[in-house]
Scaffold this motif. Structure first.
Motif, PDB file in Angstrom:
ATOM      1  N   GLY A 381      41.055  33.900  44.377  1.00  0.00           N
ATOM      2  CA  GLY A 381      41.643  34.439  45.594  1.00  0.00           C
ATOM      3  C   GLY A 381      42.791  33.597  46.098  1.00  0.00           C
ATOM      4  N   GLU A 382      42.661  32.280  45.948  1.00  0.00           N
ATOM      5  CA  GLU A 382      43.743  31.392  46.374  1.00  0.00           C
ATOM      6  C   GLU A 382      44.984  31.606  45.525  1.00  0.00           C
ATOM      7  OE1 GLU A 382      44.591  26.580  46.920  1.00  0.00           O
ATOM      8  OE2 GLU A 382      42.596  27.324  46.374  1.00  0.00           O
ATOM      9  N   GLU A 383      44.817  31.851  44.218  1.00  0.00           N
ATOM     10  CA  GLU A 383      45.964  32.085  43.342  1.00  0.00           C
ATOM     11  C   GLU A 383      46.631  33.419  43.647  1.00  0.00           C
ATOM     12  OE1 GLU A 383      44.887  29.694  39.232  1.00  0.00           O
ATOM     13  OE2 GLU A 383      43.821  31.557  39.671  1.00  0.00           O
ATOM     14  N   THR A 392      42.945  43.353  42.991  1.00  0.00           N
ATOM     15  CA  THR A 392      44.398  43.225  43.110  1.00  0.00           C
ATOM     16  C   THR A 392      45.105  44.298  42.291  1.00  0.00           C
ATOM     17  OG1 THR A 392      44.074  40.833  43.260  1.00  0.00           O
ATOM     18  CG2 THR A 392      46.320  41.616  42.899  1.00  0.00           C
ATOM     19  N   PRO A 393      46.080  45.008  42.896  1.00  0.00           N
ATOM     20  CA  PRO A 393      46.866  45.965  42.104  1.00  0.00           C
ATOM     21  C   PRO A 393      47.430  45.301  40.852  1.00  0.00           C
ATOM     22  CG  PRO A 393      47.372  46.205  44.433  1.00  0.00           C
ATOM     23  CD  PRO A 393      46.488  44.990  44.311  1.00  0.00           C
ATOM     24  N   GLU A 403      52.904  33.492  37.617  1.00  0.00           N
ATOM     25  CA  GLU A 403      53.183  32.311  38.434  1.00  0.00           C
ATOM     26  C   GLU A 403      52.205  31.179  38.122  1.00  0.00           C
ATOM     27  OE1 GLU A 403      53.478  30.977  43.161  1.00  0.00           O
ATOM     28  OE2 GLU A 403      52.636  32.925  42.617  1.00  0.00           O
ATOM     29  N   HIS A 404      50.921  31.498  38.050  1.00  0.00           N
ATOM     30  CA  HIS A 404      49.903  30.447  37.949  1.00  0.00           C
ATOM     31  C   HIS A 404      49.467  30.134  36.521  1.00  0.00           C
ATOM     32  CE1 HIS A 404      49.445  30.144  42.287  1.00  0.00           C
ATOM     33  NE2 HIS A 404      49.412  31.470  42.346  1.00  0.00           N
ATOM     34  N   ARG A 405      49.586  31.101  35.613  1.00  0.00           N
ATOM     35  CA  ARG A 405      49.156  30.862  34.233  1.00  0.00           C
ATOM     36  C   ARG A 405      50.329  30.807  33.262  1.00  0.00           C
ATOM     37  NH1 ARG A 405      43.629  32.543  34.661  1.00  0.00           N
ATOM     38  NH2 ARG A 405      43.071  31.805  36.752  1.00  0.00           N
ATOM     39  N   GLY A 406      51.523  31.167  33.759  1.00  0.00           N
ATOM     40  CA  GLY A 406      52.707  31.103  32.913  1.00  0.00           C
ATOM     41  C   GLY A 406      53.798  30.220  33.478  1.00  0.00           C
TER      42      GLY A 406
END
Length: 463
Positions: A381-383, A392-393, A403-406
């Protein structure tokens, strides 16, 4: 008549070259390929639709919403949200989209998802460039030499009718300066290939078909070996090439466009549009819209130096794309009417709203559901950074995953696999594509480095 057969037209030759051949087949078309509208389908048919309140989606995508990058611009230093790759790559990705998909249904979703029709063949065959060829689309080609594309008067624009409408294989490629500039560069590349083939002594009756196949195969090579590794990572590309698709592997001539790709994952590029662009060295920076909107003649003082948005040989580094972070530049949150047409709801001027609503109307699953099905740890949820009531759509999830994994530079594991499997799967399902005809084929056009890439194709016509 077999593929590649055909007779020279009985009409008188134009200029010093024979007229275009009226043949029923070419190397770029298979005899049993469907001629009607192609279909869309599901990559994950077992997943339930997410179902999100449209009002919540519109609030997220409009001015001041979570998708609006304007709110975070002030704290950023100049170039503070620049990505690693050059600024032109999302526009090349847009051309690929225009080549394989065209959903002309209303944004409000008045058409059931299973009734949607794709106005493009789901094939990476440069249909956006060639349309129906010199016979079916003669206005695209030089009357005196129909193996060559017709260009604007000074070669910097496409030809246009008396009202300024582009005579072009794909009208959407005239939407803004970047897509049009890439289209023009591809026209020049084809014409240069024609020159090279003639210089090599290829019989005149074969020149157009050979040129089309040459350009198409090099374009396909670039998609696999230059574009995709930058977007999803070389290791994933190699894995899909070696093992095939886990979720998308259509048989030959049975390809379709998954809605999870068209209405979510492949809309990643909207998040890579810069806040402003410099068109020439030392020029002023301007936003994409409304300043660079197309649909009209391209004046000589408004041309793009492609070296400003692509890293070209012997040139300084280009401007970079915007990092993927779930936010869109202000010029996309308020699209001009030339792009959207007349809308009855102001929120429809936001590309983020349109992306979110499209995923809702085509009943896409949540991003978390797709990740779990793939065996990928879902974002926290924070990500995600927003509390969605049921998930999440998918479109927004893929941007946040990037953003967070790439690292903001590449798609994450779920989004990257969707894109890689679909594009490689479409190529493998095309019996005329290089991955089907000659999987070990390598480019034959000149390259400035160890491997042929998009930069070589963009500069080919200038050599």
């Amino acid at each position: 008549m077999g593929a590649g057969d055909g007779q020279v037209s009985g009409a008188a030759p134009h200029g010093s070259h024979v007229a275009a051949r009226d043949h029923c087949l070419s190397p770029a078309r298979a005899v049993d390929r469907p001629t009607g509208a192609a279909r869309y389908g599901r990559m994950f048919p077992g997943l339930d639709p997410l179902g999100t309140d449209p009002q919540l989606l519109m609030r997220a995508g409009t001015d001041g919403g979570i998708c609006d990058a304007a709110a975070v611009l002030d704290p950023l230093s100049d170039g503070g949200d620049d990505a690693t790759e050059a600024a032109g790559w999302p526009f090349f990705g847009q051309l690929i989209a225009h080549d394989i998909t065209a959903d002309r249904s209303p944004i409000a979703g008045d058409v059931a998802p299973d009734a949607l029709r794709n106005a493009r063949a789901p094939v990476l065959n440069l249909e956006m460039l060639y349309s129906d060829g010199p016979i079916g689309s003669p206005y695209l080609f030089d009357l005196g030499d129909p193996a060559r594309f017709l260009l604007g008067t000074d070669g910097g624009d496409v030809p246009r009718n008396q009202q300024g409408v582009a005579l072009i294989g794909e009208p959407r490629n005239d939407v803004h300066l970047f897509s049009l500039s890439l289209h023009v560069a591809l026209l020049h590349a084809h014409n240069r290939i024609v020159d090279l083939l003639r210089g090599a002594g290829v019989p005149e009756a074969e020149v157009f078909d050979r040129a089309r196949t040459t350009l198409t195969w090099h374009y396909q090579w670039i998609v696999v070996h230059d574009f995709l590794p930058r977007l999803v990572g070389a290791s994933l590309v190699e894995q899909v090439l070696a093992e095939g698709g886990r979720w998308f592997a259509p048989p030959p001539l049975q390809a379709f466009i998954p809605l999870e790709f068209a209405d979510a994952a492949y809309r990643y590029g909207h998040g890579q549009i810069r806040h402003s662009y410099r068109l020439v060295e030392g020029g002023s920076a301007v936003p994409l819209f409304p300043d660079l909107v197309g649909f009209g003649p391209l004046p000589a003082d408004r041309r793009l130096d492609l070296g400003q948005v692509f890293d070209l040989p012997g040139r300084p580094a280009a401007q970079r794309a915007k990092r993927l972070d779930g936010r869109l530049a202000a010029s996309l949150i308020g699209l001009p009417e030339q792009v959207t047409g007349v809308v009855d709801t102001a929120a429809y001027r936001s590309l983020a709203v349109r992306d979110l609503l499209r995923g809702e109307t085509t009943a896409l699953p949540s991003g978390e559901a797709v990740a779990r099905l793939m065996g990928v740890a879902p974002l926290t949820g924070e990500e995600v950074g927003e509390s969605w009531p049921h998930g999440t759509p998918l479109w927004f999830y893929i941007l946040k995953e990037a953003e967070h994994r790439g690292g903001g530079d590449q798609l994450g594991p779920a989004g990257g696999r969707i894109v890689a499997e679909v594009l490689i799967g479409l190529l493998r399902a095309d019996p005329a594509g290089y991955l089907s005809v000659q999987p070990d084929w390598e480019p034959t056009l000149p390259a400035t480095g160890p491997s042929f890439g998009l930069a070589d194709l963009l500069t080919l016509g200038a050599r």
